[in-house]
Each structure stands twice: as C-alpha cells, then as structure tokens.
Write a protein that holds these residues in place. Structure first.
Motif, PDB file in Angstrom:
ATOM      1  N   GLN A  26       0.818  -1.216   0.000  1.00 13.47           N
ATOM      2  CA  GLN A  26       0.000   0.000   0.000  1.00 13.47           C
ATOM      3  C   GLN A  26       0.851   1.264   0.000  1.00 13.47           C
ATOM      4  OE1 GLN A  26      -2.385  -0.791   3.504  1.00 13.47           O
ATOM      5  NE2 GLN A  26      -4.079  -1.611   2.296  1.00 13.47           N
ATOM      6  N   GLN A  55       1.321   0.528  -6.265  1.00 12.90           N
ATOM      7  CA  GLN A  55       0.186  -0.143  -5.636  1.00 12.90           C
ATOM      8  C   GLN A  55      -1.042  -0.212  -6.540  1.00 12.90           C
ATOM      9  OE1 GLN A  55      -2.094   1.881  -2.625  1.00 12.90           O
ATOM     10  NE2 GLN A  55      -0.866   3.742  -2.810  1.00 12.90           N
ATOM     11  N   ASP A  56      -1.240   0.816  -7.379  1.00 15.41           N
ATOM     12  CA  ASP A  56      -2.417   0.825  -8.259  1.00 15.41           C
ATOM     13  C   ASP A  56      -2.333  -0.228  -9.361  1.00 15.41           C
ATOM     14  OD1 ASP A  56      -3.434   2.915  -6.794  1.00 15.41           O
ATOM     15  OD2 ASP A  56      -2.672   4.471  -8.145  1.00 15.41           O
ATOM     16  N   LYS A  57      -1.139  -0.749  -9.602  1.00 13.18           N
ATOM     17  CA  LYS A  57      -0.952  -1.752 -10.649  1.00 13.18           C
ATOM     18  C   LYS A  57      -0.903  -3.169 -10.091  1.00 13.18           C
ATOM     19  CE  LYS A  57       1.586   1.508 -13.571  1.00 13.18           C
ATOM     20  NZ  LYS A  57       2.847   1.784 -14.314  1.00 13.18           N
TER      21      LYS A  57
END
Length: 288
Positions: free
Chosen positions: A240, A245-247
């Motif tokens: 996080q 983190q978004d991938k």
C-alpha cells in the motif's frame, strides 16, 4: 596493550580483511599485521583465523570483540567530557529490504535529529543473513521479519503485519490452487521470511510454480510482478505504501501463513548500550 591495537583489531574484524582495514586506518598492511600479532601475544590467544578469503574471528575473538568496542567507546567519551552523556559513535544497523526502503529513512531522520553525534551505517539483507551478520559482530542490531528464538540474541517484537499474495492487476488469473499454480515467483533470496511463508503455502496446496526468480530489491520485485503473471508475498502495508500499488492486486493468504512479525534483534551485551536503546526508541516511534 595499546588503544591503537584495539582499534586495529576492530577494523580488521569489521572489514574481514587486513588490506581493507589498512585502507580504513590509512596505514600499511605490515603495520596492521604487527599490531594484531602484538595483541595476540599479549592476550596469549589467537583472535583471527586466516584464509585465502580473508580473516574471521576465532571463538576467543568473538568473545573479545564487544569488550574491545566498549573500551574504545568509553575512551571516546573521556576525550569529549562535555558530551559524555550524549549518544554518540557509530551504530551499524541491519534491515530487511522492505524496512530499509520504507521505514529506515524516517528512523535515521529521527535519530539524526535527536542524536546529532550518532552516525548510522545501514546494511540490508534477508533475515537469516542479518542474524548471521549480527552473530559475527558485523552489525550492532538488526530489524528482521519473523520472530527470533535464539538464546544467543535479545529480541523485541515491533509489530505484526498481514502477509498478502501480490499479483498484477492487469493479468488477473484464477485463484492459486493445485490446478492453477502461479506461473512464476519473484522473491528475495533464501532466508527471507516472506518467501518462506509463500513457498510453505504453495507446497502445502501442491501448487508448484514454473520458475522462481530471485530479485535483490523491493522495487525490482514489485515491477516484475506488476508487469507480468508472476506473484510474490509481502506485508499489505508495504504494498500500500509503494508507488506501484495501483498496478497490483492483493489477496489474503490463509491465516496459518498470513501473519508476519517484525522484530529488532541485538546481542545481549548491547541490551544496555545507549546507541541500541536509542535505535529501539526510534524504531518503536516509527512503527507505532
């Protein structure tokens, strides 16, 4: 016995090399050898085992090392009586890669602010590598993953994290199982607690990966997992806090494998040392 002999002994022990110790001390190798020989004669014991790879401490040398370091630290305090009560000197800290990347910057900043006379030397590695370095007096304390049950060491648990399975958010596949094992693993070297938990779980469900890739950095592991069909296991808070983190997609591991503790480990001789006490306070402040 002269102080220069003790300083030379510590330099050789830290460097595991007479050549490197000579460079640190700005003297020729023959002087280093002569000082060590003189010290061994005075102690009537061998301090080092010599080999083609360098030198390593004997059992007597390992027992002598913390005593010599305490003497040198005390002499430094005597030279600067106005700051005798200040935490000062060189503190060698080991940390697993996840802590080194995401926790140590704040810890070092805190120590530098509170103790400006303290110098921090950082070493990274797997938990097993750091514990070995601690026992060999290469570092003064280590922040490792997992609990440490070793009578030769003092350990303090700092926190407990959730360990999660990490996959790419763009290549979502069926849940990992015996019929659908992960294509590959991206993990740290053997001795990493995260890797050990992941491999233990996969072994238990008989989901054998096609390949195991050892990557030396957290950023490297995250990048490879985000870009492909491989998986890894990391603390949820580590993922996080990472820029990728978004991938990434996280899923919990079974409870038997899904909890991991972080501990500060040190030698019992350092339990009352001001430097390691300052480190423990800074680490707890950061991890709280």
């Amino acid at each position: 016995m002269e102080l220069v002999h003790l300083q030379t002994f510590l330099a050789v022990a830290d460097a595991e090399s007479i050549t490197q110790a000579a460079n640190r001390l700005s003297c020729v190798q023959s002087n280093v050898t002569a000082r060590i020989n003189r010290l061994e004669q005075e102690l009537q014991a061998s301090l080092f085992m010599r080999s083609q790879r360098g030198v390593s401490l004997t059992a007597f040398g390992q027992d002598f090392y913390p005593k010599a370091r305490k003497i040198i630290d005390l002499v430094q305090q005597l030279k600067c009586p106005d700051v005798a009560n200040e935490v000062r000197g060189n503190l060698r800290v080991g940390a697993v890669e996840t802590v080194a990347a995401l926790g140590m910057p704040a810890i070092i900043a805190d120590l530098s602010r509170l103790h400006p006379l303290l110098t921090i030397e950082l070493k990274t590695g797997t938990s097993q590598e750091l514990i070995r370095a601690l026992k060999n007096f290469k570092i003064d304390a280590a922040i490792v993953s997992g609990t440490v049950d070793d009578a030769a060491l003092s350990s303090a648990v700092l926190r407990e994290d959730e360990l999660v399975l990490v996959r790419s958010a763009y290549f979502m596949s069926a849940p990992v199982s015996r019929k659908t094992p992960p294509e590959s693993l991206f993990v740290f070297r053997q001795g990493c607690a995260f890797r050990a938990a992941l491999e233990a779980w996969l072994y238990a469900i008989k989901a054998v990966p096609q390949a195991v890739n050892e990557i030396g950095s957290l950023d490297g592991i995250m990048a490879h997992v985000a870009a492909g069909r491989g998986v890894t296991a990391l603390p949820r808070r580590t993922v996080q806090a990472h820029s990728l983190q978004d991938k990434l997609h996280m899923s919990p591991l079974p409870s038997r494998y899904g909890k991991i503790k972080t501990s500060l480990v040190r030698l019992p001789d350092n339990d009352h040392d001001a430097k390691t006490h300052a480190l423990l306070q800074a680490v707890r402040a950061t991890f709280s």
